[in-house]
Design an enzyme around this catalytic site. Structure first.
Site, mmCIF file in Angstrom:
data_model
loop_
_atom_site.group_PDB
_atom_site.id
_atom_site.type_symbol
_atom_site.label_atom_id
_atom_site.label_comp_id
_atom_site.label_asym_id
_atom_site.label_seq_id
_atom_site.Cartn_x
_atom_site.Cartn_y
_atom_site.Cartn_z
ATOM 1 N N PRO A 162 -6.292 -1.914 2.424
ATOM 2 C CA PRO A 162 -6.251 -1.009 1.225
ATOM 3 C C PRO A 162 -5.075 -1.741 0.444
ATOM 4 O O PRO A 162 -4.763 -1.009 -0.818
ATOM 5 C CB PRO A 162 -5.841 0.229 1.597
ATOM 6 N N CYS B 19 -0.098 0.568 9.591
ATOM 7 C CA CYS B 19 -0.400 1.825 9.139
ATOM 8 C C CYS B 19 -1.883 1.662 8.626
ATOM 9 O O CYS B 19 -2.649 2.893 9.283
ATOM 10 C CB CYS B 19 0.549 2.157 7.790
ATOM 11 N N HIS B 20 -2.232 0.805 7.903
ATOM 12 C CA HIS B 20 -3.716 1.098 7.408
ATOM 13 C C HIS B 20 -4.623 -0.428 7.444
ATOM 14 O O HIS B 20 -5.257 -0.464 6.706
ATOM 15 C CB HIS B 20 -3.560 1.595 6.186
ATOM 16 N N GLY B 21 -3.883 -1.193 8.183
ATOM 17 C CA GLY B 21 -4.720 -2.398 8.430
ATOM 18 C C GLY B 21 -4.667 -3.214 7.390
ATOM 19 O O GLY B 21 -5.631 -4.349 7.350
ATOM 20 N N HIS C 251 0.818 -1.154 0.038
ATOM 21 C CA HIS C 251 0.040 0.002 -0.015
ATOM 22 C C HIS C 251 0.939 1.105 -0.028
ATOM 23 O O HIS C 251 1.268 1.838 -1.145
ATOM 24 C CB HIS C 251 -0.934 -0.106 1.303
#
Lengths: 167, 216, 411
Positions: free
Chosen positions: A146, A131-133, A115
Site C-alpha cells: 500500500p 505493518c501492511h506488507g 504508508h
C-alpha cells in the site's frame, strides 16, 4: 438635536469599531507566543544535524542511525546490488537509482514506511514493512504493497569519504 | 553558632575597616557587545577551568556576535549543542577545594544585586597580615584570587577592574540571555496597551455619557 | 443564516435569553466605583494562570532531578518560554494583589452583609484554594526557596496533636520534601484550579441572584440600575487595560521582582538559605504564625487569621448601610486593620529578633482585636449615630430606598 445625536451615534460606532479592531489584533498577537511555544525548542532544533562515521559499515551491511529522532538506514551496497539497482526503475513510484544516491555504494534513506509510518525490516532484497506488507528494493523504492512513495532520501552530504552529515 | 558569632564580633572590633569593605561596590556594568564578548573569552578561558555554566550551550555564544570559528576556539573540541562544562572534572575540584565550584549560569540572579555582587567578589581579594589571601565580601572563600587582584598595584588594578567588569557583564547575560529580547518586546507591548487603554477610556466615556449627568 | 442557527439553538438551549438576562441586560447599580472592577480582574487572572500554566506543563518535568533544569529549559530554549513563565509567576502575585483589594473593598463597603453572606463565604473558600494552589505551585521550580518553603509549611502540620508526625509523613510521602512531594504537588497544582473555576461559578450564581452591592450599601430601586452591557463591559475593559499596563510593566521590565534570588539556586536539602521568607502574599499570616512561640498555637492563630474573615457577617452587628462610608468608627477600624496587615507583612519579611518579635505580637493582637471587638463597637456605633442624627446624605438614601418601589418586571 436629532442631527447631533446622529453624529454622536456615528462617532461612537466608529470608536467601537476602532477599539474592537485594535483589541482583536492584540488578542491574536497574544496567542502567538503560546502557539509558538509548542514548536520544536532551540535544543531540539540544534540537534537537527547528525554526523555518521561510515568506516565501520561492511559491504552489504546496514546501520540505523537516529536523525531528528527518526531512523535513517545507511546501507553499504555491494557491486552486485549496485548493478541490479542501476538496471531497475523501481515500482509504482519510478525513479532511477542515481537520483537516490550520492555515492553508489552508500544508500541513505529515512526508515519510515511512506504508508503509515512503521519502520520496515531489512531483507535480502530490500525492506519489508511489518505493518501492511509494503516491499522496498535496495534503492528504497516501493515495489508492492500500500505504500504510495519510495522511502524518503534525507538531505545529507559527505564531509569525508567515509563520513556524512545528515540534515 | 555562638562561637562563630563571637569570632565575627572580634573581627569587627579588630578591623572596623571591614565594615566598608564588605559592602557591594558601586559599579556600572558595561553591557556593550564588545565587553560581553571579552567577558565570554575570560570566562571560558579562565573561570571554566573549575566552574561550569551548564545552562548555556556553545551555540548560545553565537548570539553575542561571535562567529562559529571563534566559538570553536573557545569550546575546546566540544560541539555547538554541548553545555559549557568545567574543564576540571567536578570530583577533582571537590578534592582540591572541598566542594564542587558552583555553576555560574544563574549566579547573577541567585544573589541580591547579583552583578554588583560578582564584581565586588572578584575585586574583593586582599592579603591579610599573615600573607593569606582572603575576600572582603566572602571571608574564608575557597576560590583562589584568579585575577591576581590582591597582589596587583594601582595601575594593574585598573586593567583588572575592566576585566572583572567584563566577566560580570557576561555572567549577567548568561543568567538572563533573553533580557534584550524581553525588553524590546516589552516596549511594543506597553505602547500597544497604552493605545488600547486610551481607546477604551474614550469609549467608556462616550458610553457613559448616554446616561447624562449623575454618571460616574 | 446566523439567525436561523441561533433560533435552532434557542429552541433547545436558552442561549439568547441567558446572555440577555445574565450579561447584556443584567441590572447593575450605576453608582459602582472602580473598586468594583477587581472581581472581573480576578476572573481574567484565573484564565491567564490556567492558560499559561497548561503551556508551562507541556515543558515542565515534576522530578527532583529534572525540575530545576526544565524550568531553565523553558526560560532559555522554549519559544517564548520566558514570557509564559514570567506571565505565570507575575500572575500569581497579581492574583493575590487583586484578590486582597477585592476583599478590602468588600470589608470597606460592608458587602459581606445580608443577603451576600454566601458570596462572602464562597469567596473565602476561593481564597483558601488560591493559597493552596500558590503554595503548591511555588514548590515546582525546585529552587532553594521552593524547597525550604514547602519543608517549613508541611512541618506546620506536625503541630497536630497525637498524629502530627504521621500527617507530615503522609503529606510529603517521604521523610523530607522529596520526589514524591514534588510529584503530588504538581498533580494537585494542576487539579485545584478546576475547583477554583467551580467555586467561581457558584460565586457568580450567588452574585447574579442577589446582584452587586454598591457604595451606598442600600439595594437600589430599578431606576438606579443600568444594564451591564455596554456600561460595565466598557468600564471593566478599561480597568483591564490599566491593569495590563502595570502587569506587563512587571512582566517585561522587572520579572524577577517577585522571585527571591535564592530560588535561582537548585534545592539543596542539606543547606538552608540564611534567610527564608515566604512569598509576599503570605507574609502577614506568616508573621502571625511567628508571633506565638508555641507551634500548635502559632498554626492555630495563623489558620484563624484567615478563617476569621468568614465570621464577618456575624461580627458586624450594625444595621447602618454603606459599610465604612457612613460609619466613622468602623472606617477608623478598617484603616487600622489595613495598616496593621502592612506592618505584619513587613515583620514577616524580617529575620526574627527581639524588637521584631514584640511588634509582631502587638500587631497580631491588634489584628484579632479588630475582629473580636466588632460586635460591641458596631452596635454602640449604630446607637451613637442614631442619637447624634444620621448624616443628611445617608438620610436621603434611606428615604429614597423606602419609597414604594415598582415591582421588577417579570422576566
Amino acid at each position: 438635536m436629532v442631527g447631533k445625536e446622529g453624529v454622536d451615534e456615528e462617532r461612537r460606532d466608529f470608536l467601537l469599531t476602532a477599539t474592537g479592531t485594535v483589541g482583536a489584533v492584540g488578542i491574536a498577537a497574544a496567542c502567538w507566543p503560546f502557539i509558538s511555544s509548542m514548536n520544536p525548542t532551540l535544543d531540539v532544533q540544534a540537534q537537527a544535524n547528525t554526523e555518521v562515521d561510515l568506516s565501520g559499515v561492511a559491504a552489504g551491511a546496514m546501520r540505523t542511525v537516529a536523525w531528528r529522532g527518526k531512523p535513517v538506514f545507511i546501507v553499504h551496497r555491494n557491486p552486485e546490488q549496485i548493478a541490479a539497482m542501476a538496471q531497475s526503475e523501481g515500482g509504482k513510484d519510478p525513479a532511477p537509482d542515481r537520483t537516490r544516491v550520492q555515492e553508489p555504494q552508500w544508500l541513505v534513506v529515512v526508515g519510515i514506511c511512506t504508508h503509515l509510518g512503521c519502520v520496515p525490516n531489512k531483507t535480502e532484497d530490500g525492506w519489508l514493512c511489518p505493518c501492511h506488507g509494503s516491499v522496498y528494493d535496495n534503492s528504497g523504492r516501493v515495489l508492492q504493497g500500500p505504500a504510495p512513495r519510495n522511502l524518503e532520501v534525507p538531505p545529507y552530504h559527505f564531509v569525508e569519504p567515509t563520513k556524512i552529515v545528515i540534515g | 553558632m555562638k562561637l562563630r558569632a563571637l569570632s565575627y564580633l572580634m573581627l569587627l572590633l579588630a578591623a572596623p575597616a571591614t565594615w566598608a569593605d564588605n559592602a557591594l561596590k558601586d559599579v556600572v556594568i558595561d553591557q556593550s557587545p564588545t565587553a560581553l564578548r571579552r567577558g565570554a573569552a575570560t570566562v571560558t578561558g579562565v573561570c571554566m577551568a573549575c566552574h561550569s555554566l551548564k545552562y548555556l550551550h556553545y551555540r548560545d555564544l553565537l548570539k553575542l556576535g561571535f562567529n562559529p570559528e571563534d566559538v570553536a576556539g573557545m569550546s575546546m573540541g566540544n560541539k555547538l549543542e554541548d553545555p559549557l562544562l568545567a574543564m576540571t572534572p567536578p570530583d577533582v575540584s571537590e578534592q582540591t577545594y572541598g566542594r564542587v565550584p558552583p555553576d555560574l549560569s544563574l549566579l547573577a540572579k541567585a544573589r541580591e544585586d547579583g552583578p554588583r555582587y560578582i564584581y565586588s567578589l572578584l575585586t574583593g581579594f586582599y592579603q591579610d597580615k599573615s600573607g593569606e589571601t582572603n575576600n572582603h565580601l566572602y571571608p574564608g572563600i575557597r576560590m583562589p584570587d584568579i585575577l591576581g587582584w590582591s597582589g596587583a598595584d594601582a595601575s594593574q588594578r585598573a586593567a583588572l577592574a575592566t576585566q572583572a567588569n567584563e566577566v560580570t557583564a557576561f555572567l549577567a547575560w548568561a543568567a538572563d540571555p533573553r533580557a534584550d529580547e524581553r525588553r524590546s518586546l516589552g516596549y511594543y507591548v506597553i505602547a500597544y496597551l497604552v493605545l488600547l487603554t486610551g481607546l477604551l477610556y474614550v469609549l467608556k466615556r462616550r458610553v457613559w455619557a448616554r446616561l447624562g449627568q449623575g454618571s460616574n | 443564516m446566523a439567525q436561523r442557527l441561533i433560533d435552532w439553538i434557542d429552541q433547545r438551549f436558552p442561549l439568547t435569553s441567558f446572555i440577555k438576562r445574565e450579561l447584556t441586560d443584567y441590572p447593575t447599580p450605576r453608582n459602582l466605583s472602580y473598586w468594583w472592577n477587581f472581581g472581573f480582574l480576578a476572573g481574567f487572572l484565573l484564565m491567564l494562570q490556567i492558560v499559561s500554566g497548561v503551556f508551562l506543563a507541556m515543558h515542565y518535568k515534576p522530578d527532583v532531578t529534572l525540575a530545576f533544569d526544565s524550568v531553565q529549559h523553558i526560560m532559555r530554549d522554549v519559544n517564548y518560554g520566558w514570557l509564559i513563565r514570567y506571565l505565570h509567576s507575575t500572575g500569581a502575585s497579581a492574583f493575590f494583589a487583586v484578590i486582597f483589594i477585592h476583599m478590602a473593598r468588600t470589608l470597606y463597603y460592608g458587602s459581606y452583609r445580608a443577603p451576600r453572606e454566601l458570596m462572602w463565604w464562597s469567596g473565602q473558600v476561593l481564597l483558601i484554594l488560591l493559597m493552596a494552589s500558590a503554595f503548591m505551585g511555588y514548590l515546582l521550580p525546585w529552587g532553594q526557596m521552593s524547597f525550604w518553603g514547602a519543608q517549613v509549611i508541611t512541618s506546620l502540620f506536625g503541630a497536630t496533636p497525637l498524629i502530627g508526625d504521621e500527617i507530615v509523613l503522609w503529606l510529603r510521602g517521604d521523610f523530607v520534601v522529596g520526589d514524591a512531594t514534588l510529584n503530588r504537588f504538581f498533580a494537585l497544582h494542576y487539579l485545584v484550579p478546576f475547583f477554583i473555576v467551580a467555586m467561581v461559578l457558584i460565586h457568580l450564581v450567588a452574585l447574579h441572584h442577589v446582584k452587586s452591592s454598591n457604595p451606598s450599601g442600600i439595594d437600589l430601586a430599578d431606576k438606579d440600575n443600568i444594564p451591564f452591557h455596554p456600561y460595565f463591559t466598557a468600564k471593566d475593559f478599561f480597568g483591564l487595560g490599566v491593569f495590563l499596563i502595570i502587569f506587563c510593566g512587571f512582566v517585561f521590565f522587572a520579572p524577577e521582582f517577585f522571585i527571591e534570588p535564592a530560588n535561582n539556586e537548585p534545592a539543596n536539602p542539606l543547606l538552608t538559605p540564611p534567610h527564608i521568607v515566604p512569598e509576599w502574599y503570605f507574609l502577614p499570616f506568616y508573621a502571625i504564625l511567628r508571633a506565638i512561640p508555641d507551634t500548635l498555637g502559632g498554626v492555630a492563630a495563623m489558620s484563624l487569621s484567615i478563617l476569621i474573615f468568614a465570621a464577618m457577617p456575624f461580627l458586624d452587628r450594625s444595621r447602618i448601610p454603606g459599610g465604612a462610608r457612613f460609619r466613622p468608627f468602623y472606617r477608623a477600624m478598617f484603616y487600622i486593620f489595613v495598616v496593621d496587615v502592612l506592618v505584619l507583612a513587613y515583620i514577616g519579611s524580617q529575620p526574627p529578633g527581639g524588637l521584631i518579635f514584640k511588634i509582631d505580637v502587638a500587631a497580631t493582637v491588634i489584628y484579632f482585636a479588630v475582629f473580636l471587638t466588632l460586635p460591641f463597637h458596631s452596635r454602640w456605633e449604630e446607637r451613637w449615630l442614631h442619637a447624634r442624627g444620621l448624616p443628611p446624605a445617608l438620610r436621603n438614601l434611606l428615604d429614597s430606598a423606602s419609597e414604594p418601589q415598582p415591582r421588577r418586571e417579570a422576566r
